[in-house]
Design an enzyme around this catalytic site. Structure first.
Site, short mmCIF file in Angstrom:
data_model
loop_
_atom_site.label_atom_id
_atom_site.label_comp_id
_atom_site.label_asym_id
_atom_site.label_seq_id
_atom_site.Cartn_x
_atom_site.Cartn_y
_atom_site.Cartn_z
N GLY A 11 0.92 -0.79 -0.10
CA GLY A 11 0.23 -0.51 0.04
C GLY A 11 1.19 1.41 0.24
O GLY A 11 1.79 1.89 1.36
N ARG A 72 1.49 -5.02 -5.86
CA ARG A 72 1.68 -5.88 -4.74
C ARG A 72 2.13 -7.06 -5.61
O ARG A 72 2.42 -6.87 -7.29
CB ARG A 72 -0.18 -6.80 -5.07
CG ARG A 72 -0.85 -5.57 -4.50
CD ARG A 72 -1.03 -5.59 -2.74
NE ARG A 72 -1.79 -4.23 -2.82
CZ ARG A 72 -1.43 -3.86 -1.36
NH1 ARG A 72 -1.25 -4.32 -0.31
NH2 ARG A 72 -2.80 -2.62 -1.27
N ASP A 103 4.11 -4.53 6.82
CA ASP A 103 4.44 -6.13 7.27
C ASP A 103 4.36 -6.71 6.26
O ASP A 103 5.39 -7.82 5.92
CB ASP A 103 3.20 -5.88 8.57
CG ASP A 103 2.07 -6.15 7.67
OD1 ASP A 103 1.87 -6.05 7.15
OD2 ASP A 103 1.88 -7.75 8.85
N THR A 126 3.25 3.14 5.93
CA THR A 126 1.98 2.42 5.77
C THR A 126 1.34 4.01 6.34
O THR A 126 1.65 4.09 7.32
CB THR A 126 1.55 1.11 6.25
OG1 THR A 126 0.26 0.63 6.12
CG2 THR A 126 2.75 0.55 7.58
N ASP A 128 -1.45 2.53 8.08
CA ASP A 128 -1.68 1.89 9.26
C ASP A 128 -1.70 2.38 10.72
O ASP A 128 -1.72 2.23 11.55
CB ASP A 128 -1.89 0.70 8.01
CG ASP A 128 -3.25 0.96 7.80
OD1 ASP A 128 -3.97 1.41 7.37
OD2 ASP A 128 -2.71 -0.67 6.75
N ASP A 130 0.06 0.34 11.57
CA ASP A 130 -0.12 -1.52 12.03
C ASP A 130 1.68 -2.31 12.41
O ASP A 130 1.83 -2.66 12.52
CB ASP A 130 -0.28 -2.06 11.31
CG ASP A 130 -0.76 -2.42 10.13
OD1 ASP A 130 0.15 -1.27 9.27
OD2 ASP A 130 -0.98 -3.05 9.09
N ARG A 172 -6.78 -1.19 8.26
CA ARG A 172 -6.20 -2.72 8.05
C ARG A 172 -6.72 -3.08 8.39
O ARG A 172 -8.52 -3.22 9.33
CB ARG A 172 -5.14 -2.72 7.61
CG ARG A 172 -4.49 -4.43 7.29
CD ARG A 172 -3.95 -4.66 5.36
NE ARG A 172 -3.38 -3.70 5.70
CZ ARG A 172 -2.54 -4.75 4.64
NH1 ARG A 172 -2.12 -5.54 4.19
NH2 ARG A 172 -0.61 -3.67 4.14
P1 ADP Z 1 2.02 -3.67 2.81
O1 ADP Z 1 3.93 -3.64 2.40
O2 ADP Z 1 1.56 -2.64 2.43
O3 ADP Z 1 2.03 -4.64 3.86
P2 ADP Z 1 1.08 -6.48 0.87
O4 ADP Z 1 0.91 -7.26 2.34
O5 ADP Z 1 0.12 -6.75 -0.36
O6 ADP Z 1 0.97 -4.69 1.49
O7 ADP Z 1 2.11 -7.47 0.94
C1 ADP Z 1 3.56 -6.33 -0.28
C2 ADP Z 1 3.46 -7.21 -1.24
O8 ADP Z 1 4.76 -7.72 -0.43
C3 ADP Z 1 3.08 -8.53 -1.74
O9 ADP Z 1 2.38 -7.88 -2.52
C4 ADP Z 1 4.16 -9.92 -2.62
O10 ADP Z 1 5.06 -9.51 -3.00
C5 ADP Z 1 4.79 -9.54 -0.69
N1 ADP Z 1 5.47 -10.27 0.53
C6 ADP Z 1 3.90 -10.26 1.61
N2 ADP Z 1 3.19 -11.21 1.76
C7 ADP Z 1 4.96 -12.11 1.33
C8 ADP Z 1 5.24 -13.05 2.23
N3 ADP Z 1 5.19 -14.03 3.39
N4 ADP Z 1 6.33 -14.17 1.32
C9 ADP Z 1 6.83 -13.81 -0.17
N5 ADP Z 1 6.92 -12.40 -0.44
C10 ADP Z 1 5.47 -11.55 0.06
#
Ligand code: ADP
Length: 332
Positions: A11, A72, A103, A126, A128, A130, A172
């Site tokens: 995000g 993503r 995260d 972020t 959030d 969080d 979130r």
């Molecule tokens: P944010 O970083 O805002 O929390 P996301 O949860 O969408 O956003 O995570 C961003 C990107 O990080 C995902 O699209 C993916 O490429 C990568 N990612 C998230 N979780 C994992 C995981 N468990 N293992 C590997 N890559 C991950």
């Protein structure tokens, strides 16, 4: 000299550009070459990057969004993808990768770290807030500002018609944004994941409060309820319908949505972004890896990436106490 790469993932949040700028300038000062990967982890998989320098980041600090674009990248979760990313980083002789994100992005960074020997440093970006290990995240303060500004406007129209409004904010699964936006906009009630007891209890509280006001015959009084996203079963529409029935007044739902992600970052976010950006670059010479940089009580800290999502992050204590004093929430 060293080769450093930066990317923004997940995000987007206001202040990501300010952070990129600080990283680029600090790298130039240190004599490092700085590469910007585009579209989050997708850029790593497709070797989509560009060289960054002070000219590229000129006049950037105040801009919302991210120059490098975010995305993503679900396929990044596989071992094969992480190996491909590691090979691409090696081809460019990258020594350190800086990841600005939430995260999920840090989980991705830790995943990559199992297949790549270079240094990996996360920066919390972020709205959030969080993420454990830092008091605030880049983008959080701007999102509060945006939500407050919108709620102020809702209040004007709500007052004119003595209406009840239900306003959904992001977060979130965390109540940071909801709590502080509600406090700063003088909202009347706030529904947060951390303090949520039950649907019935929430509705009962609100109805009781409105009945008290009616008995006092207070005129021209609007009532604003802030709701954190992803919390109410059936969503904001279900809650608005239930409240309309139980309060015998029409309750209007408003979803603030993605406006909360945009806009020029407020000073607090710019400052956090530049401080953490410079600090992260300073850690490269130290050899740090597998960590996120954060700010705790005015001091820069390094925390293990894993702690950022495994440790619980508690709402600001003083904000919660203030909420209990000033607002109509009753949690006991
Ligand atoms: P944010 O970083 O805002 O929390 P996301 O949860 O969408 O956003 O995570 C961003 C990107 O990080 C995902 O699209 C993916 O490429 C990568 N990612 C998230 N979780 C994992 C995981 N468990 N293992 C590997 N890559 C991950």
């Amino acid at each position: 000299t060293k080769n450093v790469a930066v990317l923004t993932s997940g995000g987007d949040a206001p202040g990501m550009n300010a952070c990129i700028r600080a990283i680029v300038l600090a790298c130039e000062r240190a004599g490092y070459k700085i590469f910007g990967y585009e579209h989050g982890y997708n850029g790593l998989l497709h070797q989509e990057y560009r060289l960054l320098n002070n000219k590229v980041v000129h006049n950037l600090i105040q801009r919302g969004g991210t120059l490098l674009h975010s995305a993503r990248c679900l396929e990044f979760k596989s071992e094969e993808s992480a190996r491909l990313a590691a090979a691409n980083l090696e081809k460019l002789h990258i020594d350190a990768l800086l990841v600005i994100g939430g995260d999920g992005s840090f989980r991705g960074a830790a995943h990559l770290g199992r297949f790549w020997k270079g240094q990996i440093i996360g920066l919390p970006g972020t709205i959030d807030n969080d993420i454990s290990g830092t008091d605030a995240t880049i983008g959080y303060y701007t999102a509060i500002e945006t939500a407050v500004d919108s709620i102020d406007k809702v209040r004007d129209t709500a007052d004119a018609f003595e209406r009840i409004f239900l306003v959904e904010v992001m977060g979130r699964h965390s109540g940071f944004l909801g709590l502080n936006a509600a406090l700063a906009s003088a909202s009347d009630y706030v529904i947060l994941p951390e303090l949520f007891v039950s649907e019935d209890k929430t509705v009962k509280d609100i109805v009781l409060q409105l009945n008290e006001r009616r008995e006092q015959k207070r005129k021209n009084i609007s009532y604003i309820i802030v709701l954190t996203e992803n919390l109410w079963p059936g969503g904001i529409t279900a809650l608005a319908e239930r409240l309309t029935t139980e309060t015998r007044s029409e309750v209007r739902p408003v979803i603030l949505g993605h406006v909360q992600r945009g806009g020029s970052p407020v000073s607090q976010d710019r400052l956090l972004a530049v401080k953490l950006g410079c600090y992260a670059v300073s850690l490269i010479a130290k050899g740090s890896t597998g960590v996120m940089v954060g700010e705790q009580n005015g001091e820069a800290v390094e925390v293990p990436l894993e702690a950022t999502w495994t440790q619980p992050k508690l709402l600001e204590k003083l904000s919660v106490e203030t909420l209990e004093t000033l607002m109509n929430n009753r949690y006991t």
